[in-house]
Structure formats: structure tokens, C-alpha cells
Design a protein around this motif. Sequence first.
Motif, PDB file in Angstrom:
ATOM      1  N   THR A   6       0.845  -1.189   0.000  1.00  0.00           N
ATOM      2  CA  THR A   6       0.000   0.000   0.000  1.00  0.00           C
ATOM      3  C   THR A   6       0.881   1.238   0.000  1.00  0.00           C
ATOM      4  OG1 THR A   6      -1.868  -1.027   1.142  1.00  0.00           O
ATOM      5  CG2 THR A   6      -1.661   1.353   1.337  1.00  0.00           C
ATOM      6  N   GLU A   7       0.553   2.184  -0.895  1.00  0.00           N
ATOM      7  CA  GLU A   7       1.188   3.501  -0.900  1.00  0.00           C
ATOM      8  C   GLU A   7       0.151   4.522  -0.458  1.00  0.00           C
ATOM      9  OE1 GLU A   7       4.208   4.904  -1.708  1.00  0.00           O
ATOM     10  OE2 GLU A   7       5.176   2.935  -1.850  1.00  0.00           O
ATOM     11  N   ALA A   8       0.442   5.236   0.625  1.00  0.00           N
ATOM     12  CA  ALA A   8      -0.465   6.264   1.141  1.00  0.00           C
ATOM     13  C   ALA A   8       0.073   7.625   0.742  1.00  0.00           C
ATOM     14  CB  ALA A   8      -0.574   6.149   2.655  1.00  0.00           C
ATOM     15  N   PHE A   9      -0.735   8.429   0.022  1.00  0.00           N
ATOM     16  CA  PHE A   9      -0.239   9.673  -0.545  1.00  0.00           C
ATOM     17  C   PHE A   9      -0.757  10.935   0.127  1.00  0.00           C
ATOM     18  CE2 PHE A   9       0.125   6.844  -4.371  1.00  0.00           C
ATOM     19  CZ  PHE A   9       1.512   6.856  -4.426  1.00  0.00           C
ATOM     20  N   ASP A  10      -1.987  10.927   0.650  1.00  0.00           N
ATOM     21  CA  ASP A  10      -2.512  12.183   1.183  1.00  0.00           C
ATOM     22  C   ASP A  10      -3.461  11.919   2.340  1.00  0.00           C
ATOM     23  OD1 ASP A  10      -2.670  14.956   1.324  1.00  0.00           O
ATOM     24  OD2 ASP A  10      -4.250  15.119  -0.172  1.00  0.00           O
ATOM     25  N   LEU A  11      -3.605  12.950   3.181  1.00  0.00           N
ATOM     26  CA  LEU A  11      -4.419  12.904   4.395  1.00  0.00           C
ATOM     27  C   LEU A  11      -5.255  14.170   4.455  1.00  0.00           C
ATOM     28  CD1 LEU A  11      -4.924  11.732   7.353  1.00  0.00           C
ATOM     29  CD2 LEU A  11      -3.004  13.197   8.041  1.00  0.00           C
ATOM     30  N   SER A  12      -6.564  14.022   4.618  1.00  0.00           N
ATOM     31  CA  SER A  12      -7.437  15.191   4.681  1.00  0.00           C
ATOM     32  C   SER A  12      -7.554  15.700   6.110  1.00  0.00           C
ATOM     33  CB  SER A  12      -8.834  14.840   4.153  1.00  0.00           C
ATOM     34  OG  SER A  12      -9.564  14.094   5.120  1.00  0.00           O
ATOM     35  N   GLU A  13      -8.184  16.861   6.259  1.00  0.00           N
ATOM     36  CA  GLU A  13      -8.424  17.414   7.588  1.00  0.00           C
ATOM     37  C   GLU A  13      -9.417  16.567   8.376  1.00  0.00           C
ATOM     38  OE1 GLU A  13      -6.686  19.754   8.953  1.00  0.00           O
ATOM     39  OE2 GLU A  13      -5.552  20.021   7.106  1.00  0.00           O
ATOM     40  N   ARG A  14     -10.171  15.724   7.713  1.00  0.00           N
ATOM     41  CA  ARG A  14     -11.120  14.829   8.382  1.00  0.00           C
ATOM     42  C   ARG A  14     -10.511  13.479   8.702  1.00  0.00           C
ATOM     43  NH1 ARG A  14     -15.905  14.919   4.160  1.00  0.00           N
ATOM     44  NH2 ARG A  14     -16.751  13.344   5.602  1.00  0.00           N
ATOM     45  N   GLY A  15      -9.209  13.306   8.435  1.00  0.00           N
ATOM     46  CA  GLY A  15      -8.545  12.050   8.747  1.00  0.00           C
ATOM     47  C   GLY A  15      -8.702  10.994   7.673  1.00  0.00           C
ATOM     48  N   GLN A  16      -9.153  11.374   6.479  1.00  0.00           N
ATOM     49  CA  GLN A  16      -9.277  10.426   5.378  1.00  0.00           C
ATOM     50  C   GLN A  16      -7.928  10.286   4.674  1.00  0.00           C
ATOM     51  OE1 GLN A  16     -12.228  13.135   3.834  1.00  0.00           O
ATOM     52  NE2 GLN A  16     -13.657  11.439   3.565  1.00  0.00           N
ATOM     53  N   VAL A  17      -7.637   9.067   4.235  1.00  0.00           N
ATOM     54  CA  VAL A  17      -6.376   8.768   3.558  1.00  0.00           C
ATOM     55  C   VAL A  17      -6.677   8.241   2.164  1.00  0.00           C
ATOM     56  CG1 VAL A  17      -4.300   7.322   3.574  1.00  0.00           C
ATOM     57  CG2 VAL A  17      -5.208   8.243   5.727  1.00  0.00           C
ATOM     58  N   VAL A  18      -5.886   8.675   1.184  1.00  0.00           N
ATOM     59  CA  VAL A  18      -6.002   8.134  -0.171  1.00  0.00           C
ATOM     60  C   VAL A  18      -4.644   7.642  -0.638  1.00  0.00           C
ATOM     61  CG1 VAL A  18      -7.993   9.529  -0.828  1.00  0.00           C
ATOM     62  CG2 VAL A  18      -5.683  10.413  -1.243  1.00  0.00           C
ATOM     63  N   GLY A  19      -4.682   6.692  -1.586  1.00  0.00           N
ATOM     64  CA  GLY A  19      -3.450   6.142  -2.123  1.00  0.00           C
ATOM     65  C   GLY A  19      -3.741   5.056  -3.131  1.00  0.00           C
ATOM     66  N   ALA A  20      -2.847   4.078  -3.207  1.00  0.00           N
ATOM     67  CA  ALA A  20      -2.985   2.951  -4.123  1.00  0.00           C
ATOM     68  C   ALA A  20      -2.543   1.683  -3.411  1.00  0.00           C
ATOM     69  CB  ALA A  20      -2.157   3.170  -5.386  1.00  0.00           C
ATOM     70  N   SER A  21      -3.232   0.575  -3.693  1.00  0.00           N
ATOM     71  CA  SER A  21      -2.951  -0.676  -3.011  1.00  0.00           C
ATOM     72  C   SER A  21      -3.061  -1.852  -3.977  1.00  0.00           C
ATOM     73  CB  SER A  21      -3.932  -0.869  -1.839  1.00  0.00           C
ATOM     74  OG  SER A  21      -3.613  -2.020  -1.091  1.00  0.00           O
ATOM     75  N   ASP A  22      -2.234  -2.866  -3.763  1.00  0.00           N
ATOM     76  CA  ASP A  22      -2.248  -4.058  -4.606  1.00  0.00           C
ATOM     77  C   ASP A  22      -3.564  -4.820  -4.477  1.00  0.00           C
ATOM     78  OD1 ASP A  22       0.366  -3.523  -5.296  1.00  0.00           O
ATOM     79  OD2 ASP A  22       1.229  -5.036  -3.961  1.00  0.00           O
ATOM     80  N   VAL A  23      -4.046  -5.322  -5.595  1.00  0.00           N
ATOM     81  CA  VAL A  23      -5.186  -6.245  -5.571  1.00  0.00           C
ATOM     82  C   VAL A  23      -4.821  -7.584  -6.202  1.00  0.00           C
ATOM     83  CG1 VAL A  23      -7.016  -4.516  -5.454  1.00  0.00           C
ATOM     84  CG2 VAL A  23      -6.125  -5.168  -7.673  1.00  0.00           C
ATOM     85  N   LEU A  24      -3.936  -7.561  -7.212  1.00  0.00           N
ATOM     86  CA  LEU A  24      -3.400  -8.744  -7.874  1.00  0.00           C
ATOM     87  C   LEU A  24      -1.987  -8.405  -8.322  1.00  0.00           C
ATOM     88  CD1 LEU A  24      -6.405  -9.786 -10.175  1.00  0.00           C
ATOM     89  CD2 LEU A  24      -5.600 -11.060  -8.160  1.00  0.00           C
TER      90      LEU A  24
ATOM     91  N   GLU B 196      -1.504  -5.401 -10.610  1.00  0.00           N
ATOM     92  CA  GLU B 196      -2.759  -4.640 -10.589  1.00  0.00           C
ATOM     93  C   GLU B 196      -2.871  -3.888  -9.274  1.00  0.00           C
ATOM     94  OE1 GLU B 196      -7.570  -5.363 -11.287  1.00  0.00           O
ATOM     95  OE2 GLU B 196      -6.093  -6.905 -11.810  1.00  0.00           O
ATOM     96  N   GLN B 197      -3.048  -2.585  -9.376  1.00  0.00           N
ATOM     97  CA  GLN B 197      -3.098  -1.717  -8.206  1.00  0.00           C
ATOM     98  C   GLN B 197      -4.287  -0.774  -8.341  1.00  0.00           C
ATOM     99  OE1 GLN B 197       0.171   1.186  -7.542  1.00  0.00           O
ATOM    100  NE2 GLN B 197       0.660  -0.052  -5.758  1.00  0.00           N
ATOM    101  N   HIS B 198      -5.042  -0.603  -7.246  1.00  0.00           N
ATOM    102  CA  HIS B 198      -6.250   0.213  -7.285  1.00  0.00           C
ATOM    103  C   HIS B 198      -6.165   1.406  -6.332  1.00  0.00           C
ATOM    104  CE1 HIS B 198      -9.134  -3.169  -8.859  1.00  0.00           C
ATOM    105  NE2 HIS B 198      -8.160  -2.890  -9.699  1.00  0.00           N
ATOM    106  N   ALA B 199      -6.779   2.496  -6.747  1.00  0.00           N
ATOM    107  CA  ALA B 199      -6.954   3.643  -5.865  1.00  0.00           C
ATOM    108  C   ALA B 199      -7.858   3.265  -4.698  1.00  0.00           C
ATOM    109  CB  ALA B 199      -7.554   4.809  -6.641  1.00  0.00           C
TER     110      ALA B 199
END
Length: 239
Positions: A131-149, A152-155
Motif C-alpha cells: 500500500t502507498e499512502a499519498f494524502d491525508l485530509s483534515e477529516r482524517g481520510q487517507v487516499v493512495g494505491a494498493s495491490d489487488v493482484l 494490478e493496483q487500485h486507488a
Amino acid sequence: MPSRGFLASLPTLWGGGTTTVLSLRPNHTLGVANDVSDQGIAVGESAAVVFVGPIPRVVPEAVAWSGATPTRLSDVATGGGSLELRAARRINERGQILGQARDAATLATRGFVFENGVVTDIGALRSNGNTEAFDLSERGQVVGASDVLPGEQHAFLWEQGRMTDLHDAAVILGRRSSARAINEFGVIVGSADFIDDPLNFQTAAVWDHGQILNLGVLGGRSSDARVRVRIPSHSSGRI
């Protein structure tokens, strides 16, 4: 073996017309400050360079600076299991820190959230996946990309302990997508492969509360959106 002295960089802050060089951890020669809060707390990494034979190896540690002196997050943290805290990437005004780690047990890369001294592993879309974590919001939400296969990597969006796959196969026909930034309204930007072919070219994308928009390219084959859109407090718009 310690660094031989030819790999060096120092984390630096600019503000109020002054430049402040931040200290590194003992025996470290490399560092970077990735983000700073309105309270002046900077986060980033401090790294030693060690040699395996003739080959230099960078060993980073996630740190925070309050003033010029760094604090290693792992020295003041609880939780996180077998995570080795390698880098701190974002800090929000709540004092939450988003970072990147290595799981010593599985060797997978992981994102983590550090809050009030507690480390939370945000997990992965696939068991033991990276998992690559790229950003954090003021509400504590995290976005990034993670392996599925393999290959193959999904947001993803992570919030309140749950990771959600943002890769809607009905819209994103390819195998890869990545979420790079999220603003205070929960609007996410990044990139996705919208074409079902083996080339894996991704184009800039927006995820807006269930809607996915392909922003296209400027004459090339790929593009990416990486910066969150900050909205002034008097504005009611999203982006």
C-alpha cells in the motif's frame, strides 16, 4: 558501515522571510521535510546511508520537527505491530500524521496514521499486499494505491478504519489506478487506466462522491493529477 560522507542533504523550512535548516538524527546525512502544519510542526524523514560492500543503502526513519530538533516517531509510538516507520508524508491541523512504513514480518509496504502517539496500520486491499499512502485530509481520510493482484493496483479511500476500493471496473477498464490527493470536501484526484489494453497508460482522474471523471491528456499518452484543491472558507464550491 557508516556513510562515507558524499551523500548529504538537509531538510529546510522557508517562512516569514527566513530559512531554517532542520537537524537530522544522530549519524544521519540525508533528510527531507515533506509537510508542515499551521502550528509549525514539520514532518518528513531522516536517513542514514550505510554501505553493503560498495553499494550505498539509504535507511530512512519517520520524524517530526517541533523547532529544529527531530523526534523519531517510533520512539514515541504505540501500536502498529511490526511496522518500521520509514517516512512521514503529511500532517493535518488535527495533528494527525500520515506516513509510509515497511512491515518487518511480511516485507510489504504500508501506510500508517499516527495520532496522539498511536500508530494505525491502514492495511491493504489484498492480504499482505503493498500500500502507498499519498494524502491525508483534515477529516482524517487517507487516499493512495494498493495491490489487488500481481501487476494490478487500485486507488483507495481509507476512513474510520475501513479501506474502500475506488476502482470501478465499469468505468476504469484497465488494471491500474491511484488516488493522489483529497480536499476538505472529499473530492479525490489521481490517475486511472480507462482503456482495456495491455499498455497501462493512466490519465488524470477525479473521484467526486461516486462519480469518476477522466480528465484526459494534453497531447501525450498519460497524465496525472497530484495536488488537492484547497477551498477558501468563504467558498461553497467543491473544485
